[in-house]
Design an enzyme around this catalytic site. Structure first.
Site, PDB file in Angstrom:
ATOM      1  N   SER A   1       0.854  -1.187   0.000  1.00  0.00           N
ATOM      2  CA  SER A   1       0.000   0.000   0.000  1.00  0.00           C
ATOM      3  C   SER A   1       0.884   1.228   0.000  1.00  0.00           C
ATOM      4  O   SER A   1       2.032   1.186   0.476  1.00  0.00           O
ATOM      5  CB  SER A   1      -0.884   0.010   1.250  1.00  0.00           C
ATOM      6  OG  SER A   1      -1.534   1.257   1.418  1.00  0.00           O
TER       7      SER A   1
ATOM      8  N   TYR B   1      -2.618  -1.419  10.269  1.00  0.00           N
ATOM      9  CA  TYR B   1      -2.510  -1.399   8.812  1.00  0.00           C
ATOM     10  C   TYR B   1      -1.207  -0.737   8.376  1.00  0.00           C
ATOM     11  O   TYR B   1      -0.453  -1.282   7.563  1.00  0.00           O
ATOM     12  CB  TYR B   1      -3.703  -0.646   8.220  1.00  0.00           C
ATOM     13  CG  TYR B   1      -3.765  -0.680   6.705  1.00  0.00           C
ATOM     14  CD1 TYR B   1      -4.241  -1.804   6.044  1.00  0.00           C
ATOM     15  CD2 TYR B   1      -3.354   0.419   5.948  1.00  0.00           C
ATOM     16  CE1 TYR B   1      -4.306  -1.839   4.654  1.00  0.00           C
ATOM     17  CE2 TYR B   1      -3.415   0.390   4.556  1.00  0.00           C
ATOM     18  CZ  TYR B   1      -3.899  -0.736   3.921  1.00  0.00           C
ATOM     19  OH  TYR B   1      -3.959  -0.765   2.548  1.00  0.00           O
TER      20      TYR B   1
ATOM     21  N   LYS C   1       1.799  -2.875   6.618  1.00  0.00           N
ATOM     22  CA  LYS C   1       2.090  -2.574   5.213  1.00  0.00           C
ATOM     23  C   LYS C   1       3.533  -2.101   5.038  1.00  0.00           C
ATOM     24  O   LYS C   1       4.164  -2.383   4.015  1.00  0.00           O
ATOM     25  CB  LYS C   1       1.102  -1.544   4.669  1.00  0.00           C
ATOM     26  CG  LYS C   1      -0.308  -2.090   4.487  1.00  0.00           C
ATOM     27  CD  LYS C   1      -0.358  -3.258   3.509  1.00  0.00           C
ATOM     28  CE  LYS C   1      -1.777  -3.704   3.211  1.00  0.00           C
ATOM     29  NZ  LYS C   1      -1.845  -4.793   2.210  1.00  0.00           N
TER      30      LYS C   1
END
Length: 262
Positions: free
Chosen positions: A141, A154, A158
């Site tokens: 991401s 997250y 990532k």
């Protein structure tokens, strides 16, 4: 890598970016596309769409966090189409929580956003190294390069996914195995849109950072990136610019992101 005549396997491919990549790979002339997801019905629909359009595809139900399932997935691909040329570890998860997220959320984020890629590499690398060629695509991401306010698990996992992809590239590129990290920002998928609707800081920050792309736009960028064998595949050009700005002035970057998170 040119996709014509190649065999591609994708996890998290029943919806969103994964489904768009599967369709795009088939349209580019892939010899076989293996559509994998925990959503068996969704994976089956994507495989049927590819077959209806004249491509060759099968659906395999698999949990991308399970090494056993990934071994079964790769075995099914080999039985149907032959050796795997391109493995796309694409499944992902976000919970929209901060550092005080539940232990279960931290663990699940680590399983899906990091260990999925570790297990995939462990499963496919031996055959690729024996042949002296192959490709691993890790869906990370833009948050893995730039950070994002509001979602600690997250952002952290990532970043780890990008770090793993970099390590794999450093270690195996000299032996013929290419590795790319796919790092988009906002894409119209079921992972992002509910967060935007709920007004979550992380989702809003990602949506504000660059225009939302359609999954098909990302799939086009992936095909171009694979063709150029770029390590970082950045569907949003603004991510490259922001990444360079961050590297040149980290403290200023943190201050900027903190304002967005406020």
């Amino acid at each position: 890598m040119e996709l014509t005549g190649r065999v591609a396997v994708l996890t998290g491919a029943a919806h969103g970016i994964g489904a768009a990549m599967a369709r795009r790979f088939a349209a580019a002339g892939a010899a076989g596309v293996v559509v994998s997801d925990v959503d068996a019905a969704g994976a089956g629909r994507v495989a049927d769409e590819i077959a209806d359009a004249g491509g060759r595809a099968i659906a395999v139900t698999a949990d991308a966090t399970s090494k056993k399932d990934l071994k079964t997935l790769v075995a099914a691909a080999r039985a149907e189409f032959g050796e795997v040329d391109l493995f796309c570890a694409n499944a992902g998860a976000a919970f929209g929580t901060g550092v005080h997220a539940a232990d279960e959320q931290w663990a699940k984020s680590w399983e899906i956003n990091v260990m999925q890629h570790v297990h995939a590499a462990q499963v496919v690398l031996p055959a690729m190294l024996a042949r002296g060629e192959g490709y691993l695509l890790i869906t990370a991401s833009g948050a893995g390069l730039l950070g994002t306010p509001g979602d600690a698990p997250y952002s952290v996992t990532k970043h780890a996914a990008v770090g793993l992809a970099e390590w794999l590239a450093i270690t195996y590129r000299p032996r013929g195995v290419r590795v790319s990290a796919l790092c988009p920002l906002g894409v119209r998928t079921a992972l992002l849109e509910p967060g935007i609707a709920a007004g979550h800081p992380a989702a809003l920050a990602i949506a504000a950072a660059a225009p939302l792309l359609e999954p098909e736009d990302v799939a086009d960028a992936v095909v171009a990136g694979l063709g150029a064998e770029e390590f970082l595949i950045l569907p949003h050009e603004s991510v490259r610019e922001a990444f360079l700005r961050k590297a040149g002035a980290v403290d200023a970057w943190i201050d900027e992101m903190a304002v967005q998170g406020g």
